[in-house]
Design an enzyme around this catalytic site. Structure first.
Site, PDB file in Angstrom:
ATOM      1  N   ALA A  33      46.698 -41.391 -12.033  1.00 13.90           N
ATOM      2  CA  ALA A  33      47.990 -40.986 -11.288  1.00 13.90           C
ATOM      3  C   ALA A  33      48.764 -39.937 -12.323  1.00 13.90           C
ATOM      4  O   ALA A  33      49.097 -39.668 -12.068  1.00 13.90           O
ATOM      5  CB  ALA A  33      48.449 -41.968 -10.376  1.00 13.90           C
ATOM      6  N   GLU A 104      68.122 -36.632 -13.792  1.00 15.65           N
ATOM      7  CA  GLU A 104      67.130 -37.744 -12.616  1.00 15.65           C
ATOM      8  C   GLU A 104      68.375 -38.756 -12.411  1.00 15.65           C
ATOM      9  O   GLU A 104      68.633 -39.268 -12.699  1.00 15.65           O
ATOM     10  CB  GLU A 104      65.918 -38.100 -12.746  1.00 15.65           C
ATOM     11  CG  GLU A 104      64.991 -36.660 -12.977  1.00 15.65           C
ATOM     12  CD  GLU A 104      63.536 -37.085 -12.950  1.00 15.65           C
ATOM     13  OE1 GLU A 104      63.314 -38.486 -12.934  1.00 15.65           O
ATOM     14  OE2 GLU A 104      62.997 -35.967 -12.932  1.00 15.65           O
ATOM     15  N   HIS A 218      59.410 -43.690  -3.396  1.00 16.86           N
ATOM     16  CA  HIS A 218      60.564 -42.285  -4.017  1.00 16.86           C
ATOM     17  C   HIS A 218      60.890 -41.765  -2.732  1.00 16.86           C
ATOM     18  O   HIS A 218      59.963 -41.875  -1.744  1.00 16.86           O
ATOM     19  CB  HIS A 218      59.204 -41.752  -4.131  1.00 16.86           C
ATOM     20  CG  HIS A 218      60.304 -40.604  -5.239  1.00 16.86           C
ATOM     21  ND1 HIS A 218      60.611 -39.017  -4.173  1.00 16.86           N
ATOM     22  CD2 HIS A 218      59.705 -40.383  -6.644  1.00 16.86           C
ATOM     23  CE1 HIS A 218      61.340 -38.704  -5.578  1.00 16.86           C
ATOM     24  NE2 HIS A 218      60.597 -38.807  -5.885  1.00 16.86           N
ATOM     25  N   ARG A 261      66.774 -45.096  -6.857  1.00 21.11           N
ATOM     26  CA  ARG A 261      65.526 -44.252  -5.375  1.00 21.11           C
ATOM     27  C   ARG A 261      65.442 -46.183  -4.684  1.00 21.11           C
ATOM     28  O   ARG A 261      65.811 -45.375  -3.083  1.00 21.11           O
ATOM     29  CB  ARG A 261      64.869 -44.365  -6.204  1.00 21.11           C
ATOM     30  CG  ARG A 261      64.430 -43.559  -7.138  1.00 21.11           C
ATOM     31  CD  ARG A 261      63.076 -43.245  -8.002  1.00 21.11           C
ATOM     32  NE  ARG A 261      62.279 -41.889  -8.337  1.00 21.11           N
ATOM     33  CZ  ARG A 261      61.556 -41.696  -8.860  1.00 21.11           C
ATOM     34  NH1 ARG A 261      60.697 -42.420  -9.348  1.00 21.11           N
ATOM     35  NH2 ARG A 261      61.764 -40.981 -10.409  1.00 21.11           N
ATOM     36  N   HIS A 322      55.280 -45.780  -4.911  1.00 23.33           N
ATOM     37  CA  HIS A 322      55.489 -44.431  -5.746  1.00 23.33           C
ATOM     38  C   HIS A 322      55.101 -45.733  -6.818  1.00 23.33           C
ATOM     39  O   HIS A 322      54.074 -44.799  -7.674  1.00 23.33           O
ATOM     40  CB  HIS A 322      56.812 -43.726  -6.081  1.00 23.33           C
ATOM     41  CG  HIS A 322      56.588 -42.717  -6.858  1.00 23.33           C
ATOM     42  ND1 HIS A 322      55.343 -42.063  -7.579  1.00 23.33           N
ATOM     43  CD2 HIS A 322      57.274 -42.812  -8.161  1.00 23.33           C
ATOM     44  CE1 HIS A 322      55.932 -40.775  -7.761  1.00 23.33           C
ATOM     45  NE2 HIS A 322      56.666 -41.498  -8.985  1.00 23.33           N
ATOM     46  N   ARG A 357      62.131 -49.225 -11.702  1.00 20.65           N
ATOM     47  CA  ARG A 357      62.432 -47.829 -12.828  1.00 20.65           C
ATOM     48  C   ARG A 357      63.448 -47.103 -12.769  1.00 20.65           C
ATOM     49  O   ARG A 357      63.386 -46.833 -12.081  1.00 20.65           O
ATOM     50  CB  ARG A 357      61.177 -48.261 -12.215  1.00 20.65           C
ATOM     51  CG  ARG A 357      60.523 -46.665 -13.939  1.00 20.65           C
ATOM     52  CD  ARG A 357      58.781 -46.470 -13.943  1.00 20.65           C
ATOM     53  NE  ARG A 357      58.603 -45.607 -12.247  1.00 20.65           N
ATOM     54  CZ  ARG A 357      58.581 -44.519 -12.153  1.00 20.65           C
ATOM     55  NH1 ARG A 357      59.182 -43.553 -13.292  1.00 20.65           N
ATOM     56  NH2 ARG A 357      58.407 -43.265 -11.001  1.00 20.65           N
ATOM     57  N   SER A 362      58.775 -43.993 -16.822  1.00 22.86           N
ATOM     58  CA  SER A 362      57.369 -44.617 -17.005  1.00 22.86           C
ATOM     59  C   SER A 362      56.359 -43.820 -18.001  1.00 22.86           C
ATOM     60  O   SER A 362      55.689 -44.666 -18.587  1.00 22.86           O
ATOM     61  CB  SER A 362      56.381 -44.467 -15.635  1.00 22.86           C
ATOM     62  OG  SER A 362      55.973 -42.903 -14.851  1.00 22.86           O
TER      63      SER A 362
END
Length: 534
Positions: A33, A104, A218, A261, A322, A357, A362
């Protein structure tokens, strides 16, 4: 080392040259991934930024369940990890001489470094080239890890299928770097291999799992009929893309596109329900053609392959599973509760992410925790494992059972999405648990797999092609069944809403539940004493 994404590759590189490392990875048909990661990696490198600001943003996103020590470790070491990647040759994007950063969701500063919209792919390919130059790392491709070898309270190896051979490999230490469980859901940005094999293996061996209810959805996955739900990076919204209605009118007030998110996903799901639609729309045109072509070429290319033209019309989007915040509980040296077993990356619950998160933490976590693992006091390696044929496997799998497995996997994915998706409800979760138990009873996988589970260490069995194919189906189905059950149990147990876990029957966070959920085989689910406990 089980897994060849960023976590596994970086861990293998960080280990000292004196270590003998066997890197196991599945067939290329199920890519890591990590290759799909578009946005980038978060690190406080700009003058207007600092590890302290990065720490605050991470803790705020984690909704009270981050381990402060783990977060401090991440934010302090992330800039050094970036330096390491630059020394290895990663071509991060730049503005002149300065590294380029983007914004972000839930970040207070522009701190996400990137390689256009292909950061994960560029990073994996770089690390693969570096691994091939390491004489102490043997890479065994086409190898599937099936279960951990446990003696007492120690993990001392793993059972694997390497092409036609089935056997046990002894090891001084086993490192899980197998990724997350996002493909348990019917709507997901994850590849099919992300069904949580490392989590299932750890649970079966008796290791402690933590916070399995916390899944990040997501907000903007492509929802084109017949196409994969691939990710439309959050960086698009950071650069000006807008969520809109079908008629092009803005969906939210300016700035709402960069809500955390979980909040944005819930807003979108409610609006879709109100409109009775399966998608909303993401308009990339406010970014401008020049920046889109320069910074997001992969996204544009994939859309155009599907006969979608983002420079002319908005793209259909909806939330999708996600990332998994929960996983195998570890400390800051990547140690699990089972001696000799370590976990790095999305498979692990290191304490960095808490209940939600922060975007692009990540990849940074993979890099930092790989270094932490290398600094741990790892057990000395045992004798080298070997797989040499001895006898054919006397096992006749059932075609009918394989077909039931295929249908059950589809049913499990639908069940996860319907009962444990963006919005959950206690009553629906309990009904889903009943359906899960019924599916497990009908399959009777323990009986079907008994000859393989009981294989004695030291023996090696040879499988024909039909046995290989059906073993893959059965084992994947079992792992999915285990992880779906763990997800439903944890989501039903946490009677509040926090971070990525939202229950509309208890829609607020409750002080009592500022605690971790703990699951171990043979024990009732329980809550821990509070954040930071391992």
């Amino acid at each position: 080392m089980i897994g060849s994404g960023v976590a596994g590759l970086m861990s293998a590189l960080e280990l000292p040259a004196s270590a003998r490392v066997l890197l196991l990875s599945r067939d290329t048909a199920t890519p890591a991934a990590s290759r799909w990661a578009q946005g980038g990696l978060a690190a406080a490198i700009n003058r207007d930024d600092s590890p302290e600001l990065h720490r605050r943003d991470t803790l705020a996103a984690g909704a009270g369940l981050c381990d402060p020590e783990a977060v401090e470790c991440l934010v302090r070491q992330a800039p050094a990890a970036v330096d390491t990647l630059l020394q290895l040759g990663l071509g991060l994007d730049r503005h002149g001489e300065q590294l380029s950063t983007t914004l972000e969701a839930a970040h207070s500063r522009r701190r996400v470094l990137h390689v256009r919209d292909q950061t994960g792919l560029a990073l994996v390919e770089l690390l693969e080239r570096c691994i091939e130059q390491r004489s102490n790392v043997q890479w065994l491709r086409g190898t599937v890890a099936l279960q951990l070898w446990r003696e007492g309270n120690r993990c001392c190896g793993v059972q694997v299928r390497c092409h036609e051979r089935l056997g046990w490999l002894r090891a001084g230490a086993v490192v899980l770097a197998t990724g997350g469980c996002g493909h348990l859901f019917s709507n997901t940005t994850n590849p099919s291999g992300a069904h949580g094999d490392g989590v299932a293996m750890a649970w079966e061996a008796g290791a402690m799992l933590r916070d399995m209810e916390f899944v990040q959805f997501h907000p903007t996955a492509l929802m084109q009929p017949g196409a994969p739900h691939f990710l439309l990076s959050e960086a698009l919204r950071g650069e000006g893309a807008r969520l809109v209605h079908a008629d092009g009118k803005p969906l939210f007030a300016s700035g709402s596109e960069l809500l955390p998110r979980d909040q944005l996903s819930r807003c979108m799901v409610r609006e879709m329900r109100r409109q009775q639609q399966a998608q909303l729309w993401l308009d990339l045109r406010p970014i401008g053609q020049t920046k889109l072509e320069r910074q997001f070429p992969m996204i544009l290319g994939r859309c155009r392959d599907l006969q979608l033209e983002p420079l002319q019309q908005p793209l259909p989007v909806a939330p999708a599973a996600h990332y998994w915040m929960g996983g195998v509980a570890t400390d800051l040296q990547a140690c699990t509760s089972l001696q000799g077993l370590y976990a790095v990356g999305e498979v692990a619950s290191s304490g960095v992410h808490g209940a939600n998160r922060l975007a692009s933490n990540s990849l940074s976590e993979c890099l930092v925790m790989a270094r932490q693992l290398a600094a741990a006091d790892l057990p000395a390696p045992g004798p080298a494992g070997r797989l040499e044929p001895e006898q054919p496997l006397a096992w006749e799998p059932s075609e009918a059972l394989q077909q039931r497995c295929s249908r059950s996997i589809h049913a499990l994915r639908q069940l996860s999405w319907q009962a444990a998706g963006v919005e959950r409800n206690g009553h629906e979760l309990r009904l889903a648990q009943q359906q899960w138990r019924q599916l497990g009873s009908e399959l009777n996988l323990p009986g079907a797999l008994a000859p393989l589970e009981q294989q004695a260490p030291g023996s090696v069995l040879v499988l024909n092609q039909q046995q290989q194919r059906q073993l893959g189906w059965l084992w994947e189905c079992r792992q999915r069944l285990i992880n779906t059950g763990l997800l439903l149990e944890a989501a039903a147990f946490r009677a509040e809403s926090r971070g990525g876990h939202y229950r509309n029957d208890v829609p607020t966070p409750l002080p009592y539940w500022q605690r971790h959920t703990i699951q171990q085989r043979g024990e009732a689910i329980r809550s821990s004493s509070g954040p930071g406990s391992h």
